[in-house]
Design an enzyme around this catalytic site. Structure first.
Site, short mmCIF file in Angstrom:
data_model
loop_
_atom_site.label_atom_id
_atom_site.label_comp_id
_atom_site.label_asym_id
_atom_site.label_seq_id
_atom_site.Cartn_x
_atom_site.Cartn_y
_atom_site.Cartn_z
N ASP A 137 37.77 -38.00 77.14
CA ASP A 137 38.78 -37.96 78.19
C ASP A 137 38.35 -38.95 79.26
O ASP A 137 37.38 -38.72 79.99
CB ASP A 137 38.87 -36.54 78.78
CG ASP A 137 39.82 -36.45 79.96
OD1 ASP A 137 40.50 -37.45 80.27
OD2 ASP A 137 39.88 -35.37 80.58
N ILE A 138 39.05 -40.09 79.36
CA ILE A 138 38.61 -41.11 80.31
C ILE A 138 38.79 -40.70 81.76
O ILE A 138 38.28 -41.36 82.67
CB ILE A 138 39.31 -42.47 80.05
CG1 ILE A 138 40.81 -42.38 80.31
CG2 ILE A 138 39.01 -42.97 78.65
CD1 ILE A 138 41.49 -43.75 80.32
N ALA A 157 46.27 -44.73 77.63
CA ALA A 157 47.24 -44.88 78.73
C ALA A 157 48.21 -43.72 78.72
O ALA A 157 48.48 -43.11 77.69
CB ALA A 157 48.02 -46.19 78.60
N THR A 171 51.83 -43.31 78.78
CA THR A 171 52.92 -44.24 78.48
C THR A 171 54.31 -43.63 78.60
O THR A 171 55.30 -44.30 78.29
CB THR A 171 52.75 -44.82 77.06
OG1 THR A 171 52.71 -43.73 76.12
CG2 THR A 171 51.46 -45.63 76.95
N ASP A 222 53.89 -55.30 81.74
CA ASP A 222 54.87 -56.08 82.51
C ASP A 222 55.51 -55.25 83.62
O ASP A 222 56.13 -55.81 84.53
CB ASP A 222 55.94 -56.64 81.58
CG ASP A 222 56.62 -55.57 80.74
OD1 ASP A 222 55.97 -54.57 80.39
OD2 ASP A 222 57.83 -55.73 80.43
N TYR A 269 54.94 -45.37 86.84
CA TYR A 269 54.15 -45.92 85.74
C TYR A 269 53.60 -47.30 86.11
O TYR A 269 52.40 -47.57 85.96
CB TYR A 269 55.01 -46.01 84.48
CG TYR A 269 54.37 -46.82 83.38
CD1 TYR A 269 53.32 -46.30 82.61
CD2 TYR A 269 54.81 -48.12 83.09
CE1 TYR A 269 52.73 -47.04 81.61
CE2 TYR A 269 54.22 -48.86 82.09
CZ TYR A 269 53.18 -48.33 81.35
OH TYR A 269 52.59 -49.07 80.36
N LYS A 304 49.64 -48.45 86.60
CA LYS A 304 49.02 -49.52 85.82
C LYS A 304 48.45 -50.60 86.74
O LYS A 304 47.38 -51.16 86.46
CB LYS A 304 50.04 -50.13 84.85
CG LYS A 304 50.49 -49.20 83.73
CD LYS A 304 49.33 -48.80 82.82
CE LYS A 304 48.89 -49.93 81.92
NZ LYS A 304 47.83 -49.49 80.96
N TRP A 319 56.48 -54.87 75.67
CA TRP A 319 57.42 -54.53 74.60
C TRP A 319 56.69 -54.45 73.25
O TRP A 319 57.09 -55.06 72.26
CB TRP A 319 58.54 -55.56 74.54
CG TRP A 319 59.48 -55.57 75.71
CD1 TRP A 319 59.20 -55.17 76.99
CD2 TRP A 319 60.83 -56.04 75.72
NE1 TRP A 319 60.30 -55.35 77.80
CE2 TRP A 319 61.32 -55.89 77.05
CE3 TRP A 319 61.67 -56.59 74.76
CZ2 TRP A 319 62.60 -56.25 77.42
CZ3 TRP A 319 62.96 -56.96 75.14
CH2 TRP A 319 63.42 -56.79 76.45
#
Length: 263
Positions: free
Chosen positions: A9-10, A34, A36, A76, A106, A110, A131
């Site tokens: 578990d980071i 991540a 996501t 992105d 989100y 990031k 993508w």
């Protein structure tokens, strides 16, 4: 060597330290973990930041202590979606030096992760991509292929522009960056750009499937989190090898997927 979420578990800083210290002499680490769920992050901000920001920071600091390079995969979505303009006033792709401005939780999480990684050590790198689609897990291409078998038409937005990226191209490129000791912030995505709608049309063309792709707008497909209207990526660095065109990536994906289905 890959560690699953159950194995590491980071979000647990001490667990990260033990993991890096307990696996011998490592050359480098890549953070593929991540949160996501873009829409879910809007109502679960703390959880998204715990993984995308705090977790990335835990890995970056532990790697710095261990003296190894960390490569962080970013998105992105750190950009606002307002297209930068070239000298002629035409939209151009975002490059590494362009200002960020995420509009979703989100994207904010990031971006915070990017900063934590780059602040932890000059050995580290952050690679923004976009993508993504690969033969494992859920992705847009797999969804379109499934829908083509269920209906005669699909509605797909025309007002979101980006760079489809096959993980079969991206993954070896990331290894290459570590081998060449590329540091800092980098953009690496499928060359060229397209809309989700045109991407769907190309999927059906290459897969030789009959399914109409009808135009829709982001407003028609209301989602909890805003998506960048423009998120084409390119690099201004001269030490990066660009990925192949996104259409070549799609062809590679379809071939790999067909091979898996035959196996």
């Amino acid at each position: 060597m890959g560690l699953t979420r159950a194995q590491l578990d980071i979000g647990d800083a001490r667990a990260v330290e033990r993991a890096l210290a307990g696996h011998g002499s490592l050359d480098a680490a890549i953070n593929c973990a991540a949160w996501t769920d873009v829409d879910g992050a809007e109502t679960h901000s703390a959880q998204a930041h715990a993984v995308n920001a705090d977790g990335a920071g835990n890995l970056a600091r532990a790697a710095a202590v261990a003296g190894i390079a960390l490569l962080q995969v970013s998105s992105d979505y750190v950009f606002s979606g307002e297209a930068p303009l070239d000298a002629a006033g035409a939209p151009r792709a975002y490059v590494e030096s362009d200002a960020t401005g995420p509009r979703s939780v989100y994207g904010q999480s990031k971006l915070a992760g990017e900063r934590a990684v780059l602040e932890a050590s000059p050995l580290h790198a952050v690679v923004r991509s976009a993508w993504l689609f690969g033969v494992h897990g859920h992705n847009f291409v797999a969804t379109m292929l499934r829908l083509a078998g269920e209906r005669e038409a699909v509605q797909v937005v025309t007002d979101q522009i980006g760079c489809p990226t096959w993980t079969g191209h991206l993954a070896p490129a990331l290894i290459g960056l570590l081998e060449r000791e590329v540091r800092g912030l980098a953009h690496l995505a499928g060359a060229g750009h397209t809309s989700w709608n045109a991407f769907a049309q190309e999927i059906f063309r290459q897969a030789e499937l009959s399914c109409d792709v009808e135009p829709a707008s982001s407003a028609d497909m209301a989602r909890a989190a805003p998506r960048p209207a423009w998120s084409a990526l390119a690099s201004e660095r001269d030490d990066l090898l660009p990925l192949p065109d996104w259409r070549d990536g799609l062809a590679g994906y379809l071939a790999a997927r067909a091979g898996m289905m035959r196996a």
